[in-house]
Design a protein around this motif. Structure first.
Motif: not given
Length: 475
Positions: A86, A109, A166, A254
């Motif tokens: 991320t 995330a 992140c 992701l």
């Protein structure tokens, strides 16, 4: 590539409204890396204090926390490694000026972290099975399972806590992460002391108290990060209170880019845990010497992971801004910063290994057998600490180039190369210690020498520039 001064100034503004003499220079790296170094140091200190306090109870408790903590990392790193990509995704969008997508990426995330929790819990029996065949002493095994169970059931905290930084590392505001880690560390130390040793109405929990203290510290730091994330300031800049929905395209990205990172970290930590298990399988003296050495190695290494995150963030942002030269410059600057840090650590390891080892000496009230084990292990641990100096310098190159390649999107190659490198180390230790019957401290020399060849591959990969063509063609 940018061709005008006007465009260059626009990119600098999009990268955080900071003006540097040259994008990617040492000062540029330090702005992002120093807070991350400190925050990772605070995280390391949380674990270090666990083991330091437990060492006063005896080597079995200290060794158990190292073995159980390592197994916990092995089983969580696939998920945390996948989610940690991320940082690169946020950085690339931030560098491209797509601020409205940064918060949305981060929420994917968080959602993914929650989904992974039941899968993490299913791995708990696997950890127990590995402990049962490890061959450690019976008293250490009991403590090891206790510590492991508590950390694993606190997995929902550790996964979300891993995702929380992140967003801030991706946009380069790493001071927020540092402050949250510092507060979490203080809470952890206080809880450890109270729960391990007991105080007043609080019972003496020993190993279990150390695990509970770690979970509580993680909860506090996570709450702090989310409070800042949803603040009015960040909501105005990124729409953090608006982007709360599942975005399938971003989730797929992701997973596609993050899965190799997750596999990489799982393979790396599995190999590292195997190193610990192999040393512990040699006997209580070798286990204690290795535990002392690896505890200090983690103190030295984990802050370098802050440099790795900074490298991923900077390279990701410069790639997003299509500034390949600045991405390369920031990587080399990161190496210089890392070597400066390692020089300080190296001086301590070379000239003060006895002092470092004695910090883990059991209290005089500990059992006579525990004291005897430590005294026998002490010379071996001193030797291993001194030789770990070379190990730390090698780690600098690995974390910087891994972070840079990951930030550029070259995650599959990093996964394969890191997996091969770390498992070769484990195989080398097995051959040296179990086949050739070398003493543990001489087997450690073999491991470090094998490990020292790896940075050449990562440097050549970065120097070759395949990451530049692979990424910029798709931007």
């Amino acid at each position: 590539m940018l061709n005008s001064a006007v465009e260059e100034r626009q990119i600098e503004k999009s990268l955080g409204k900071r003006k540097f003499r040259k994008n990617g220079d040492i000062r540029d790296v330090l702005v992002v890396a120093l807070p991350m170094l400190l925050s990772m140091s605070f995280d390391t200190l949380m674990t270090f204090v666990d083991r330091l306090f437990l060492s006063k109870l005896g080597p079995a408790e200290m060794n158990a926390s190292l073995g159980a903590g390592g197994m916990n990392l092995v089983l969580t790193t696939f998920f945390t490694g996948m989610i940690s990509y991320t940082t690169a995704m946020v950085a690339q969008r931030f560098g491209a000026g797509k601020k409205d997508e940064c918060a949305s990426v981060f929420m994917q995330a968080v959602f993914l972290s929650i989904v992974c929790v039941p899968l993490l819990y299913l791995t708990i029996p696997l950890g127990h099975a590995i402990f049962d065949v490890q061959g450690v002493a019976a008293d250490q095994l009991v403590h090891q399972k206790t510590y492991f169970n508590i950390l694993m059931f606190g997995g929902v905290v550790s996964l979300i806590r891993n995702a929380a930084p992140c967003f801030f590392s991706g946009i380069g505001e790493t001071k927020v992460i540092m402050k949250a880690a510092f507060v979490g560390m203080l809470v952890n130390i206080a809880c450890n002391y109270l729960l391990i040793y007991g105080c007043g109405p609080i019972p003496r929990l020993g190993v279990a108290g150390a695990a509970y203290g770690t979970v509580i510290g993680n909860i506090v730091s996570t709450v702090m990060l989310f409070a800042v994330y949803f603040s009015k300031r960040n909501n105005a800049r990124f729409g953090t209170r608006v982007h709360l929905k599942v975005n399938l395209d971003q989730m797929k990205e992701l997973l596609k880019r993050g899965l190799p990172s997750g596999v990489e970290m799982f393979l790396n930590m599995s190999a590292f845990q195997l190193l610990i298990l192999l040393f512990h399988g040699l006997g209580p003296v070798e286990a204690t010497a290795a535990s002392v050495m690896f505890n200090w190695d983690m103190v030295a290494y984990v802050p370098l992971m802050g440099l790795e995150v900074a490298s991923t963030s900077l390279v990701g942002r410069y790639v997003g801004a299509k500034q390949a030269a600045a991405a390369t410059r920031s990587t080399y600057s990161g190496v210089k910063v890392g070597w400066g840090y390692s020089l300080i650590i190296g001086v301590l390891l070379v000239f003060l290994p006895g002092v470092l080892a004695d910090i883990f000496r059991p209290d005089s009230t500990a059992a006579a057998e525990a004291l005897a084990i430590f005294e026998t292990a002490r010379p071996m641990s001193i030797f291993m600490l001194r030789f770990a100096t070379l190990y730390i310098f090698v780690e600098v190159l690995l974390v910087i180039y891994c972070g840079a390649l990951r930030g550029a999107g070259d995650t599959v190659w990093v996964m394969i190369a890191c997996g091969i490198m770390n498992w070769f180390n484990a195989i080398a230790l097995y051959i040296a210690a179990y086949v050739l019957k070398m003493p543990a401290h001489y087997a450690w020399i073999i491991v470090v020498c094998v490990y020292g060849t790896a940075p050449v591959l990562f440097f050549l990969r970065w120097k070759g520039g395949k990451w530049r063509r692979h990424v910029l063609d798709k931007m």
